[in-house]
Design a protein around this motif. Structure first.
Motif, PDB file in Angstrom:
ATOM      1  N   THR A 162       0.816  -1.221   0.000  1.00 43.07           N
ATOM      2  CA  THR A 162       0.000   0.000   0.000  1.00 43.07           C
ATOM      3  C   THR A 162       0.845   1.265   0.000  1.00 43.07           C
ATOM      4  O   THR A 162       0.316   2.353  -0.216  1.00 43.07           O
ATOM      5  CB  THR A 162      -0.933   0.016   1.224  1.00 43.07           C
ATOM      6  OG1 THR A 162      -0.151  -0.082   2.424  1.00 43.07           O
ATOM      7  CG2 THR A 162      -1.902  -1.162   1.161  1.00 43.07           C
ATOM      8  N   ALA A 163       2.134   1.150   0.244  1.00 39.32           N
ATOM      9  CA  ALA A 163       3.033   2.304   0.195  1.00 39.32           C
ATOM     10  C   ALA A 163       4.465   1.784   0.177  1.00 39.32           C
ATOM     11  O   ALA A 163       4.750   0.676   0.629  1.00 39.32           O
ATOM     12  CB  ALA A 163       2.819   3.219   1.399  1.00 39.32           C
ATOM     13  N   SER A 164       5.369   2.587  -0.355  1.00 40.41           N
ATOM     14  CA  SER A 164       6.785   2.231  -0.335  1.00 40.41           C
ATOM     15  C   SER A 164       7.610   3.494  -0.554  1.00 40.41           C
ATOM     16  O   SER A 164       7.091   4.529  -0.977  1.00 40.41           O
ATOM     17  CB  SER A 164       7.126   1.187  -1.410  1.00 40.41           C
ATOM     18  OG  SER A 164       7.001   1.735  -2.701  1.00 40.41           O
ATOM     19  N   GLY A 165       8.876   3.401  -0.250  1.00 40.67           N
ATOM     20  CA  GLY A 165       9.737   4.556  -0.427  1.00 40.67           C
ATOM     21  C   GLY A 165      11.194   4.185  -0.231  1.00 40.67           C
ATOM     22  O   GLY A 165      11.545   3.021  -0.003  1.00 40.67           O
ATOM     23  N   ASP A 166      12.044   5.199  -0.325  1.00 39.04           N
ATOM     24  CA  ASP A 166      13.487   5.015  -0.205  1.00 39.04           C
ATOM     25  C   ASP A 166      14.041   5.992   0.830  1.00 39.04           C
ATOM     26  O   ASP A 166      13.433   7.022   1.129  1.00 39.04           O
ATOM     27  CB  ASP A 166      14.178   5.274  -1.545  1.00 39.04           C
ATOM     28  CG  ASP A 166      13.639   4.391  -2.650  1.00 39.04           C
ATOM     29  OD1 ASP A 166      14.069   3.232  -2.728  1.00 39.04           O
ATOM     30  OD2 ASP A 166      12.784   4.863  -3.425  1.00 39.04           O
ATOM     31  N   GLY A 167      15.190   5.659   1.359  1.00 42.04           N
ATOM     32  CA  GLY A 167      15.857   6.538   2.303  1.00 42.04           C
ATOM     33  C   GLY A 167      17.346   6.276   2.293  1.00 42.04           C
ATOM     34  O   GLY A 167      17.838   5.396   1.587  1.00 42.04           O
ATOM     35  N   ARG A 168      18.064   7.045   3.073  1.00 45.04           N
ATOM     36  CA  ARG A 168      19.498   6.839   3.247  1.00 45.04           C
ATOM     37  C   ARG A 168      19.752   6.667   4.731  1.00 45.04           C
ATOM     38  O   ARG A 168      19.498   7.564   5.522  1.00 45.04           O
ATOM     39  CB  ARG A 168      20.299   7.992   2.665  1.00 45.04           C
ATOM     40  CG  ARG A 168      21.784   7.822   2.814  1.00 45.04           C
ATOM     41  CD  ARG A 168      22.585   8.658   1.838  1.00 45.04           C
ATOM     42  NE  ARG A 168      23.166   7.843   0.776  1.00 45.04           N
ATOM     43  CZ  ARG A 168      22.627   7.647  -0.420  1.00 45.04           C
ATOM     44  NH1 ARG A 168      21.481   8.219  -0.711  1.00 45.04           N
ATOM     45  NH2 ARG A 168      23.220   6.890  -1.322  1.00 45.04           N
ATOM     46  N   ASN A 169      20.223   5.502   5.100  1.00 41.39           N
ATOM     47  CA  ASN A 169      20.387   5.145   6.500  1.00 41.39           C
ATOM     48  C   ASN A 169      21.660   5.776   7.059  1.00 41.39           C
ATOM     49  O   ASN A 169      22.767   5.464   6.618  1.00 41.39           O
ATOM     50  CB  ASN A 169      20.442   3.623   6.638  1.00 41.39           C
ATOM     51  CG  ASN A 169      20.365   3.160   8.069  1.00 41.39           C
ATOM     52  OD1 ASN A 169      20.213   3.961   8.986  1.00 41.39           O
ATOM     53  ND2 ASN A 169      20.475   1.855   8.276  1.00 41.39           N
ATOM     54  N   THR A 170      21.501   6.635   8.050  1.00 38.35           N
ATOM     55  CA  THR A 170      22.646   7.292   8.676  1.00 38.35           C
ATOM     56  C   THR A 170      23.057   6.629   9.990  1.00 38.35           C
ATOM     57  O   THR A 170      23.877   7.173  10.730  1.00 38.35           O
ATOM     58  CB  THR A 170      22.332   8.775   8.947  1.00 38.35           C
ATOM     59  OG1 THR A 170      21.215   8.876   9.849  1.00 38.35           O
ATOM     60  CG2 THR A 170      21.989   9.505   7.650  1.00 38.35           C
ATOM     61  N   TRP A 171      22.464   5.457  10.293  1.00 35.54           N
ATOM     62  CA  TRP A 171      22.823   4.745  11.517  1.00 35.54           C
ATOM     63  C   TRP A 171      24.334   4.503  11.529  1.00 35.54           C
ATOM     64  O   TRP A 171      24.897   3.963  10.577  1.00 35.54           O
ATOM     65  CB  TRP A 171      22.084   3.421  11.589  1.00 35.54           C
ATOM     66  CG  TRP A 171      22.289   2.680  12.867  1.00 35.54           C
ATOM     67  CD1 TRP A 171      23.148   1.633  13.074  1.00 35.54           C
ATOM     68  CD2 TRP A 171      21.641   2.920  14.115  1.00 35.54           C
ATOM     69  NE1 TRP A 171      23.069   1.200  14.370  1.00 35.54           N
ATOM     70  CE2 TRP A 171      22.149   1.979  15.047  1.00 35.54           C
ATOM     71  CE3 TRP A 171      20.681   3.828  14.543  1.00 35.54           C
ATOM     72  CZ2 TRP A 171      21.733   1.927  16.366  1.00 35.54           C
ATOM     73  CZ3 TRP A 171      20.256   3.778  15.864  1.00 35.54           C
ATOM     74  CH2 TRP A 171      20.784   2.839  16.760  1.00 35.54           C
ATOM     75  N   PRO A 172      25.037   4.908  12.589  1.00 35.45           N
ATOM     76  CA  PRO A 172      26.509   4.822  12.577  1.00 35.45           C
ATOM     77  C   PRO A 172      27.020   3.390  12.690  1.00 35.45           C
ATOM     78  O   PRO A 172      26.538   2.602  13.507  1.00 35.45           O
ATOM     79  CB  PRO A 172      26.909   5.644  13.813  1.00 35.45           C
ATOM     80  CG  PRO A 172      25.729   5.559  14.731  1.00 35.45           C
ATOM     81  CD  PRO A 172      24.519   5.513  13.834  1.00 35.45           C
ATOM     82  N   LEU A 173      27.977   3.074  11.851  1.00 37.34           N
ATOM     83  CA  LEU A 173      28.670   1.790  11.926  1.00 37.34           C
ATOM     84  C   LEU A 173      30.104   2.038  12.381  1.00 37.34           C
ATOM     85  O   LEU A 173      30.741   3.002  11.943  1.00 37.34           O
ATOM     86  CB  LEU A 173      28.674   1.098  10.556  1.00 37.34           C
ATOM     87  CG  LEU A 173      27.327   0.646  10.001  1.00 37.34           C
ATOM     88  CD1 LEU A 173      27.527   0.011   8.627  1.00 37.34           C
ATOM     89  CD2 LEU A 173      26.657  -0.336  10.943  1.00 37.34           C
ATOM     90  N   ASP A 174      30.615   1.161  13.229  1.00 35.32           N
ATOM     91  CA  ASP A 174      31.972   1.281  13.745  1.00 35.32           C
ATOM     92  C   ASP A 174      32.887   0.411  12.892  1.00 35.32           C
ATOM     93  O   ASP A 174      32.829  -0.823  12.954  1.00 35.32           O
ATOM     94  CB  ASP A 174      32.003   0.838  15.204  1.00 35.32           C
ATOM     95  CG  ASP A 174      33.334   1.134  15.883  1.00 35.32           C
ATOM     96  OD1 ASP A 174      34.372   1.154  15.188  1.00 35.32           O
ATOM     97  OD2 ASP A 174      33.333   1.328  17.109  1.00 35.32           O
ATOM     98  N   ALA A 175      33.727   1.047  12.086  1.00 38.97           N
ATOM     99  CA  ALA A 175      34.616   0.298  11.201  1.00 38.97           C
ATOM    100  C   ALA A 175      35.535  -0.626  11.990  1.00 38.97           C
ATOM    101  O   ALA A 175      35.840  -1.741  11.542  1.00 38.97           O
ATOM    102  CB  ALA A 175      35.437   1.260  10.352  1.00 38.97           C
ATOM    103  N   ALA A 176      35.969  -0.201  13.164  1.00 38.88           N
ATOM    104  CA  ALA A 176      36.871  -1.028  13.970  1.00 38.88           C
ATOM    105  C   ALA A 176      36.193  -2.326  14.394  1.00 38.88           C
ATOM    106  O   ALA A 176      36.812  -3.400  14.398  1.00 38.88           O
ATOM    107  CB  ALA A 176      37.336  -0.248  15.197  1.00 38.88           C
ATOM    108  N   VAL A 177      34.908  -2.245  14.739  1.00 38.18           N
ATOM    109  CA  VAL A 177      34.164  -3.443  15.133  1.00 38.18           C
ATOM    110  C   VAL A 177      34.010  -4.389  13.942  1.00 38.18           C
ATOM    111  O   VAL A 177      34.145  -5.610  14.070  1.00 38.18           O
ATOM    112  CB  VAL A 177      32.794  -3.054  15.710  1.00 38.18           C
ATOM    113  CG1 VAL A 177      31.931  -4.287  15.936  1.00 38.18           C
ATOM    114  CG2 VAL A 177      32.961  -2.286  17.014  1.00 38.18           C
ATOM    115  N   VAL A 178      33.721  -3.827  12.765  1.00 40.16           N
ATOM    116  CA  VAL A 178      33.582  -4.642  11.556  1.00 40.16           C
ATOM    117  C   VAL A 178      34.899  -5.339  11.225  1.00 40.16           C
ATOM    118  O   VAL A 178      34.928  -6.542  10.905  1.00 40.16           O
ATOM    119  CB  VAL A 178      33.116  -3.769  10.368  1.00 40.16           C
ATOM    120  CG1 VAL A 178      33.103  -4.587   9.079  1.00 40.16           C
ATOM    121  CG2 VAL A 178      31.734  -3.188  10.640  1.00 40.16           C
TER     122      VAL A 178
END
Length: 223
Positions: A162-178
Motif C-alpha cells: 500500500t506504500a513504499s519509499g526510499d531513504g538513506r540510512n545514517t545509523w553509525p557503523l563502527d569500522a573497527a568493530v567490523v
C-alpha cells in the motif's frame, strides 16, 4: 542494525499502533538496536528472535518463520533487514503471509531492507560486506534484496503493497568493530576478505541507501 531517519508513514503507523489495543512486534529483532530506537515512541513494542537480546527484556524467543504469537494479535509488524536472510529458506516468501496473519483489522506489516548498491567508498564497502557474508553462508544469509523482487511475490500470497519509499540510512557503523569481526575468520593474505578489510580501513563503512514497503492483506482475500 537499526534505521534512521525513519519514513513519515512508518512513524505515523507506529504512533497509531502504540495507542491501539493490539501489539507492535519486530520480527527477528537481533541485537535489539531497532527495538531500543523505537521504544520511546512505542513503549509496549516487543521483539521476536531465536536468541533473546541481552539488553532487551520485552522479547519472545522464537523462529521468525513461525513466530509464537496469536493470529490477529498485532496492529503493526516490523521486519528490518530480515527478509533477505529468509529468502534462501523460503523462496516464495510464505513467511510474509505468516506475519500478515498476525495482524488484526487495519494492521500493517513494514519491511525495511538495505538497497543493492554499486557505489564506491564507505557505502560500497557495506554492500561488498553484505554480498561477501551471503556467499560465505548462503543457507543462512541472502544478498541485498531489490524491492521489485519482493513486490512480485506479494499477489500470490494474498498481500498488497500500500506504500513504499526510499531513504538513506545514517545509523553509525563502527569500522573497527567490523574489522575485528572479519579478522576472527583469519582471512588469507591478499584474499577477498583481506582486500575488503583494507578498503574498510582506508575508506570506512556506511549503511547507505535502503527501501521500505508497507504491506497489508488484500481485502478480497485473493491468492
Amino acid at each position: 542494525m537499526s534505521f534512521q531517519p525513519l519514513p513519515t508513514p512508518f512513524l505515523a503507523a507506529l504512533e497509531t499502533a502504540a495507542a491501539g489495543h493490539r501489539g507492535v512486534v519486530e520480527i527477528g529483532c537481533g541485537d535489539g538496536d531497532f527495538l531500543r530506537l523505537l521504544r520511546p515512541r512505542c513503549p509496549g513494542i516487543i521483539g521476536v528472535d531465536r536468541v533473546r537480546p541481552s539488553e532487551t527484556t520485552t522479547a519472545v524467543v522464537g523462529d521468525a518463520l513461525a513466530p509464537p504469537l496469536r493470529p490477529g494479535c498485532c496492529d503493526l509488524v516490523i521486519a528490518a533487514n530480515l527478509v533477505r536472510h529468509l529468502v534462501p529458506r523460503q523462496r516464495r516468501c510464505g513467511f510474509l503471509a505468516t506475519w500478515a496473519g498476525l495482524l488484526g483489522p487495519g494492521g500493517s506489516l513494514f519491511v525495511f531492507e538495505d538497497a543493492p548498491r554499486r557505489s564506491g567508498g564507505p557505502e560500497g564497502n557495506y554492500g561488498r560486506l553484505q554480498d561477501l557474508l551471503a556467499r560465505l553462508a548462503p543457507d543462512q544469509r541472502g544478498g541485498l534484496l531489490d524491492r521489485a523482487a519482493l513486490l512480485q511475490r506479494l499477489p500470490a500470497l494474498g498481500l498488497t503493497a500500500t506504500a513504499s519509499g526510499d531513504g538513506r540510512n545514517t545509523w553509525p557503523l563502527d569500522a573497527a568493530v567490523v574489522l575485528e569481526f572479519l579478522e576472527r575468520g583469519r582471512p588469507r593474505v591478499g584474499g577477498e576478505v583481506a582486500q575488503l578489510m583494507a578498503r574498510i580501513a582506508r575508506q570506512g563503512i556506511a549503511c547507505g541507501p535502503y527501501w521500505w514497503v508497507r504491506i497489508e492483506r488484500r481485502e478480497d482475500g485473493g491468492s
